[in-house]
Design a protein around this motif. Structure first.
Motif: not given
Length: 122
Positions: A35-47
């Motif tokens: 949704r183009g919302h990368t301000g929370q945790w970025g774009t890379a999976p936590f894993s």
């Protein structure tokens, strides 16, 4: 992610829950990124981030992880459960929690990050 109704149970998570929690974080990152919302945790999976994997496993090992499951939280003596989330991106994540029965109660500002605190009575 689907809307859930009913009672909420919160239990202490363990290291055994870490992989499930990482998968949930990965799904959230994917959902926000789509949704183009990368301000929370970025774009890379936590894993895919060793520090994040270690952090989540550490929460489980220390007993600091909480797992919320819809059921009977009142039996634990809880009157309400609170969560916080990123409020940016048009508030889509806040609205997800509202649809799940949570009520926004507070806005939080940490440097450039704006968040909302939401609660649900159990």
């Amino acid at each position: 992610m689907s809307e859930t109704r009913g009672r909420l149970t919160v239990r202490r998570g363990t290291v055994r829950d870490a992989d499930t929690m990482l998968a949930l974080f990965d799904d959230a990152v994917r959902w926000l990124t789509e949704r183009g919302h990368t301000g929370q945790w970025g774009t890379a999976p936590f894993s895919a981030i060793p520090q994040r994997v270690q952090q989540v496993r550490g929460w489980g090992a220390a007993g600091a992880l909480r797992v919320a499951e819809r059921d009977e939280a009142a039996g634990l003596g809880l009157a309400k459960v609170r969560v916080d989330c990123w409020a940016g991106g048009g508030g889509a994540l806040v609205q997800y929690y509202v649809r799940a029965g949570f009520t926004p109660v507070e806005t939080v500002q940490v440097e450039a990050w704006t968040g909302r605190v939401l609660e649900v009575r159990v």
